[in-house]
Design an enzyme around this catalytic site. Structure first.
Site, short mmCIF file in Angstrom:
data_model
loop_
_atom_site.label_atom_id
_atom_site.label_comp_id
_atom_site.label_asym_id
_atom_site.label_seq_id
_atom_site.Cartn_x
_atom_site.Cartn_y
_atom_site.Cartn_z
CB CYS A 217 21.18 10.97 10.72
SG CYS A 217 22.96 11.01 10.91
NE ARG A 220 27.81 5.26 6.77
CZ ARG A 220 28.58 5.71 7.76
NH1 ARG A 220 29.12 4.87 8.61
NH2 ARG A 220 28.82 7.00 7.89
CG HIS A 230 25.88 12.40 12.89
ND1 HIS A 230 25.57 12.85 11.62
CD2 HIS A 230 27.23 12.27 12.92
CE1 HIS A 230 26.68 13.03 10.93
NE2 HIS A 230 27.70 12.68 11.68
CE1 TYR A 257 17.82 -0.23 19.04
CE2 TYR A 257 19.34 1.35 20.02
CZ TYR A 257 19.08 0.09 19.51
OH TYR A 257 20.08 -0.86 19.47
CG ASP A 262 22.10 -3.21 21.28
OD1 ASP A 262 21.84 -2.37 20.40
OD2 ASP A 262 22.78 -4.23 21.07
CB CYS A 333 15.45 -20.84 2.99
SG CYS A 333 16.00 -19.43 3.98
CG HIS A 794 15.86 -16.67 0.75
ND1 HIS A 794 14.93 -17.47 1.37
CD2 HIS A 794 15.90 -17.09 -0.56
CE1 HIS A 794 14.43 -18.32 0.48
NE2 HIS A 794 15.00 -18.11 -0.68
#
Length: 834
Positions: A217, A220, A230, A257, A262, A333, A794
């Protein structure tokens, strides 16, 4: 020959045809936000190519004598006139499929459909010449004027070029590992579906390592969703650099990736690398969002941040003076929010808006490049109310007019943004920026341009007193520095809902261990009083060199206000670094008060009977062979610090004052001295051939010295600035303007050379110009940030106007129902007049 022909013949030499590189301002007035779509249209000078609205064209004609202008008017096409629309109305806008601005598939930059009409106008008579009129004029007139008109129509305007400036967040580079990627012959074959993380059984956000085929996976996310890290942990253990996101593989490619680089990368051998593990790229279908789609979704889901934008309630639109929205020019913004707040402050109103006629009257030949002119133009646009009116109804929803939605005509600060961002590596781009950094950048520009006369940035300027007490000798050292913003720390250990946070962390760990989806995050509740206590409590310095003891010892440093500004800016330090130096944002709620009394934090200065530390420099580093010579600094440690973004001279000091003891000690020194006024000043070591102010100027670029001296600074000041910035002129100019107070308090020169009179006969140098008064304040504005980093997300601002809170979200200006004062990033207070 007619009168018009005669006039055109007489001014023919002033009519130019635009050439490549000419700046053509045909979309925006130099003095206002008038455009060809505005009432009266836009007049473009056929000599300078500057644009002027009907309000300013006569003034420009009288000032310059230029008589020939191309008058451009645009009217919006109706739906029936717009060939791109079907008879049933506008088609739905295409959803962006590319993380980009201004290119096919990217975010749209508001391409309206207009009918355009042009004609030449001769001033001051206001005689009009159409293309039909030109046909009957002498060939020399017809040819020159027609070429100029055609050239102006064909040229890209400056504002248009800025508006559609391409930014492509999807451009990826070929990975350096792709060509020679090692793949293990482990016999592993990956099925076309049904994947699970080999560690936690998670079934989404899965990445396959292209070296060994391990499926694990992903990372996070900031809110606790995503994976359990992981795949990253596998790379850290194995060193296998490339992974592909399962579910994104199609015949056209996939998300790859590189952990080593990186970044998202290209893999030109991806079909071969996938085939090694039994995956036929040509038969795969997309089942997961790509990383680009996830980022686009974040950029589109601004409305999900309901609390800050108050999107859970129906907000009442507001119109009128001081209630003007600003168009978002693509991640602008941060600029919009800061400038809205600044122009509620009387100093900025007085400096730029009250004096607007004088400023415009004294504007140079190209007012688009004049700081005062463009700031005054922006301020008037925000405060006058001329542009605070409902936007034209787009007609896509007959039941929702622009007035009911709160959309305004507003102003598009393109010229202003281009000017204040010019030459800056970040603010000249279309990327999102930190509002606090932009505020300081703008204040710096105000300082540069207000060296004489009223300076509105003085409203924020205050003095900070730092008192350091040696714990062995109990002797003290006092220093003062100028600051504009109070940076308030967030003591997470003082959260009032600590038990709830611990329970949430426990649930998250259980979910991670079981492979279950992570629970919803819990926001930490931090008392404002705890933040203020963290700011004011003494800081322990464990590596302080005491001039009284002639040795390193422990000291305490206390920070207090030596003056209180008229307007106080407080930044909540929500953005920090984790143990792995990855930036993160603290999810906190702070009960920021409406009123504030800082009187107890006023500096008291040297106390009766208190002894000061003697002004003695630290001892030199000694080398074994020669006692007094410039010590050799550890270049590798200096380089590591520089790569983290710290100034070279500060890095050299850190290594010097920590005795070449390594990166950790040097890093601690840097973090403890970042606020020192001489943090970036050159390091002069014992045994070196010169001291500050006496370095031979032959080692400095003479042309750089001359440039800075021509700006009104002394040669010694120019020398100091160049030394502090490694002889880089642009950085030296920025440095000198950010150290004005230090430079103005310098004696004739740092080297002690006299220019007449002895030391005793000189007047003491004046201190920095600051205002002072009561330490009692009331909150009048705050800027909130939504997102995981200052570089994305934003910004929205809330401003208190006439005892009512107003929310300004780019072009939307509405009465605020529930101002989220606990979630702000920058808070603005004004002094309470007693």
């Amino acid at each position: 020959m007619t009168e018009v022909s005669e006039i055109l013949m007489s001014v023919l030499s002033t009519i130019r045809v635009p050439r490549p590189g000419d700046r053509v301002h045909k979309d925006e007035c130099a003095f206002s936000f008038a455009s060809p779509e505005s009432e009266g249209g836009l007049y473009v000078c056929m000599n300078s190519f500057l644009g002027f609205g009907s309000k300013y064209i006569d003034r420009q004609n009288a000032k310059t004598g230029q008589r020939a202008y191309l008058h451009i008017t645009r009217t919006r096409k109706t739906q029936k006139e717009d060939d791109s629309n079907s008879g049933s109305g506008d088609p739905p806008k295409k959803k962006p499929t590319r993380l980009a601005i201004g290119i096919e598939g990217g975010f749209d930059v508001e391409q309206e459909q207009y009918e355009e009409e042009v004609k030449v106008v001769l001033l001051p008579e206001r005689l009009e010449v159409t293309s039909e009129d030109l046909a009957s004029m002498p060939d020399v007139v017809k040819e020159r004027v027609s070429l100029s008109i055609a050239g102006l129509q064909a040229a890209d305007s400056v504002s248009h070029a800025l508006q559609v400036q391409q930014w492509d967040g999807e451009v990826r580079q070929e990975s350096k590992h792709a060509a020679e990627l090692k793949q293990l012959d482990n016999g592993l074959k990956i099925p076309p579906s049904g994947w699970r993380c080999e560690v936690c059984d998670l079934q989404e956000n899965l990445w396959m390592n292209l070296t060994d085929g391990k499926v694990m996976c992903g990372r996070r996310y900031f809110d606790g969703t995503g994976g359990n890290n992981h795949a990253l942990q596998h790379y850290q253990q194995s060193g296998y650099p490339l992974a592909v996101k399962l579910g994104t593989i199609t015949p056209d490619g996939a998300d790859v990736y590189s952990y080593d680089e990186d970044d998202m990368v290209l893999d030109s051998k991806l079909p071969e690398h996938l085939s090694h593990f039994g995956i036929d790229m040509m038969t795969m279908e997309k089942t997961e969002h790509t990383m680009t789609e996830l980022e686009i979704a974040v950029n589109q889901r601004v409305g999900e941040w309901e609390v800050i934008q108050e999107s859970g309630t129906t907000l009442r639109p507001l119109w009128g003076p001081g209630l003007t929205g600003m168009k978002n020019l693509g991640n602008s913004c941060y600029l919009n929010s800061v400038m809205q707040v600044l122009f509620t402050i009387p100093d900025f109103q007085t400096k730029y808006v009250s004096n607007i006629d004088k400023i415009f009257g004294e504007a140079p030949s190209d007012p688009t490049q004049d700081f005062k002119t463009q700031v005054a133009k922006l301020g008037y646009g925000l405060l006058s109310g001329e542009y605070s009116k409902p936007a034209p109804d787009p007609g896509d929803d007959p039941n929702a007019s622009s007035e009911s939605r709160g959309d305004q005509v507003g102003i598009a600060p393109r010229m202003f943004k281009a000017l204040v961002g010019r030459g800056h590596p970040e603010f000249s781009t279309n990327r999102q920026q930190d509002a606090q950094e932009f505020l300081l950048h703008f204040i710096n520009m105000v300082e540069r341009n207000c060296r004489s006369g009223m300076n509105p940035s003085e409203a924020f300027r205050f003095l900070v007193e730092e008192k350091i007490v040696c714990q062995q000798s109990q002797k003290a050292k006092y220093t003062q520095r100028v600051d504009y913003i109070v940076q308030l720390p967030v003591p997470m250990d003082q959260a009032t809902n600590m038990e709830e946070l611990q329970e949430a962390e426990h649930r998250r760990e259980e979910a991670e261990a079981s492979g279950a989806p992570p629970p919803s995050a819990v926001r930490a509740q931090i008392p404002f009083a705890a933040c203020m206590a963290a700011l004011s409590e003494p800081e322990t310095l464990t590596d302080f060199w005491s001039s009284a003891m002639q040795a390193k010892t422990t000291a305490t440093k206390t920070t207090r206000f030596a003056s209180f500004p008229d307007h106080l800016v407080i930044q909540i330090k929500k953005f920090t670094f984790g143990l792995d130096w990855v930036p993160k944002k603290l999810d906190v709620s702070i009960d920021v008060p409406d009123t504030l009394d800082l009187s107890a934090l006023r500096a008291m200065g040297q106390q009766p009977g208190e002894e000061l530390l003697p002004e003695v420099a630290p001892p030199p580093l000694m080398t074994p062979d020669v006692e007094v010579k410039a010590p050799v600094l550890d270049d590798s440690t200096v380089s590591q610090l520089c790569e983290m973004g710290f100034p070279l001279e500060a890095c050299r000091k850190a290594v010097y004052y920590t005795g070449n003891t390594g990166i950790d000690a040097a890093m601690n020194w840097v973090m403890g001295h970042m606020d020192d006024p001489d943090f970036s000043a050159p390091l002069v070591m014992p045994g070196s051939s010169s001291a500050p102010g006496t370095t031979p100027t032959e080692s400095l670029p003479e042309e750089h010295l001359a440039t800075i001296v021509s700006m009104g600074f002394s040669r010694d000041q120019a020398t100091r600035a160049l030394r502090a910035t490694n002889n880089v002129l642009e950085r030296a100019v920025d440095w000198i303007f950010s150290h004005l107070d230090d430079l103005e308090s310098m004696d004739v020169s740092e080297g002690g050379r006299s220019e007449g009179g002895s030391e005793a006969s000189r007047e003491p140098p004046p201190g920095p110009r600051v205002r002072d008064g009561s330490g009692k304040y009331e909150l009048f504005a705050f800027i909130s940030h939504m997102g995981t980093s200052t570089m994305c997300g934003h910004y929205v601002c809330h401003i208190k106007k006439d005892q009512q809170w107003v929310i300004i979200n780019d072009q939307k200006v509405c009465a605020s129902e529930k101002p989220p004062k606990d979630l702000g990033y920058l808070y603005f207070y004004r002094r309470v007049v007693e």
